[in-house]
Design a protein around this motif. Sequence first.
Motif, short mmCIF file in Angstrom:
data_model
loop_
_atom_site.label_atom_id
_atom_site.label_comp_id
_atom_site.label_asym_id
_atom_site.label_seq_id
_atom_site.Cartn_x
_atom_site.Cartn_y
_atom_site.Cartn_z
N SER A 103 0.65 -1.16 0.14
CA SER A 103 0.11 -0.04 -0.07
C SER A 103 0.92 1.40 -0.10
N MET A 104 1.97 1.44 0.67
CA MET A 104 2.70 2.42 0.69
C MET A 104 3.59 2.57 -0.60
N VAL A 160 -2.84 10.32 0.29
CA VAL A 160 -3.31 9.05 0.45
C VAL A 160 -4.65 9.46 1.43
N HIS A 161 -4.36 10.35 2.63
CA HIS A 161 -5.25 10.91 3.56
C HIS A 161 -6.29 11.63 2.83
N HIS A 171 -7.11 3.76 -1.41
CA HIS A 171 -8.15 3.15 -0.60
C HIS A 171 -8.96 2.67 -1.41
N LYS A 172 -8.99 2.72 -3.00
CA LYS A 172 -9.81 1.96 -3.86
C LYS A 172 -9.04 0.86 -4.18
N VAL A 173 -7.90 0.62 -4.23
CA VAL A 173 -7.06 -0.43 -4.46
C VAL A 173 -7.10 -1.44 -3.05
N PHE A 174 -6.82 -0.73 -2.04
CA PHE A 174 -6.62 -1.54 -0.85
C PHE A 174 -7.86 -1.55 -0.12
N ALA A 228 -5.29 2.40 3.97
CA ALA A 228 -5.11 3.61 3.34
C ALA A 228 -4.42 4.47 4.61
N ILE A 229 -5.51 4.63 5.77
CA ILE A 229 -5.08 5.39 6.78
C ILE A 229 -3.63 4.90 7.12
#
Lengths: 294, 294
Positions: A36-37, A83-84, A103-106, A111-112
């Motif tokens: 995610s990062m 991201v936030h 957040h759409k991919v994960f 994402a948070i």
Amino acid sequence: MQQKLNDFINENKSMIQEEMKTHMHNLDIPVRLKKSMLYSIEAGGKRLRPILLLAGFKAYGTNIKKVLSTAIALEMIHTYSLVHDDLPAMDDDDLRRGQPTNHKVFDDATAILAGDALLTYSFELITNDPYLSDTQKVYIIKLLTEASGPKGMVAGQILDMEAEKKEINLQELETIHTLKTGELLRFAIRSGAYIGEATNAQVEYLDEFAYYLGLIFQVQDDILDVTGDPDKIGKPVGSDEVNQKNTYPKLLGLDGAIEKKQYYVKMAKRALENANAETSYLMLLTDYFSNRDY
Amino acid sequence: MQQKLNDFINENKSMIQEEMKTHMHNLDIPVRLKKSMLYSIEAGGKRLRPILLLAGFKAYGTNIKKVLSTAIALEMIHTYSLVHDDLPAMDDDDLRRGQPTNHKVFDDATAILAGDALLTYSFELITNDPYLSDTQKVYIIKLLTEASGPKGMVAGQILDMEAEKKEINLQELETIHTLKTGELLRFAIRSGAYIGEATNAQVEYLDEFAYYLGLIFQVQDDILDVTGDPDKIGKPVGSDEVNQKNTYPKLLGLDGAIEKKQYYVKMAKRALENANAETSYLMLLTDYFSNRDY
């Protein structure tokens, strides 16, 4: 001169991206968190902040290795803020630079956490830098927390949210932009010059330069939303008007906005001359910021 | 001995709370952001982490002013993690310690930003500490980023989320707890001893102590969810079973969990003796952690 700047941007962009990936790949952390990062780090972008930092450094210093960790830390903080910002609870954006947001991919929770991790890791990176003294590290972390935290970027985000529901004047608009975007640009130039061992007086003039550069960046952003090419800027034009956003063209008209930008360019260049950095890439970057079409 | 510990806890708890409020009130930031940050800071809690830090320091050092900023920074990071954890996208909790959670009082966006601000500000606090050398500041920030970032607390949160949907074994359970909770407790004790100028060997033994203390904390948490008094722990008992959470009683039975805890207490005390810190508050805190009823 244009070619010189393009070479500078392209070379450093590749270097910054390679460095960031290497740092991330070497991290021994849970797979999902790393993915995610990395997703948001690799999503591209203009890398303007680290490039400005390198240009600020180059105006006085030579050994580029001294600024690499700081430049990467800065880009990671910028990335965390995107991201936030994109989360459903904030701007609720599904796409960024034409790709699905984190957040759409994960998912929202990941994402948070990825944002929190990027923010925290950016400071860790600076503590581990082998080229900086402890005094330099402390000063840089102090500047970076001020620029990105509750006195800087986060303050700008809160004020921006509050301003969405009301009319604001030009001064209020500039305060929001200065905090939300300008403080990180200011950090880029200031920390670059500091590591390059500019004198205090030179750093102060660069600070003034950075202030105007941040405003140039924002006016041009607003102008592009009116006159830009949707294919180039990667989003539809006119969205600011639809969303009733407070912008320079809305407050000053399109011609007024362009005039304002030209005034800022003049002020930025004057500060650069005072900082004895007039032969640097910063002068070229000023026009680049002012004339960019994406 | 019980009275001595109670006095230590109560005095330091008040001091920590006053210090945190003073720092926050002096911050010149947007009103809404400040209110949201202060709301969660003032929401109470046991302040176990800063108290452990003070106890770690007291085992070797004397001038308590040296650890105040670090202790407050640690509690702010703990607070940010709770604010983000409670969000609808994460645990979706409406109440914490009997009071509405941050996003319920403000909104999700503000809670995200308040958490980001608390995290960033905690590092700023350490850079501004007038009692620490630059070398100490860099080392403490390094330890704190490792404990709270992608290698520490955030890793634990991701793994905990992933473990919710599956059966895990005792070793996996302990890895999650060590990362999610243990790393910040470890930081508390380690940084306290470091600032108190313990020797490297003493710090290593305290590190071992902190590892077991974190596990004691977690086993007792799980036990209280079975045998605790809902009025004291501030939430209904049995929720772990309902939520099919991986806990010590679930994996070992209640008696097995209690036995495990007693083993950890023995190991923690042995490490303390090796660290020559046996007369400190840390010994008393071990029993306090093991026997707490809330």
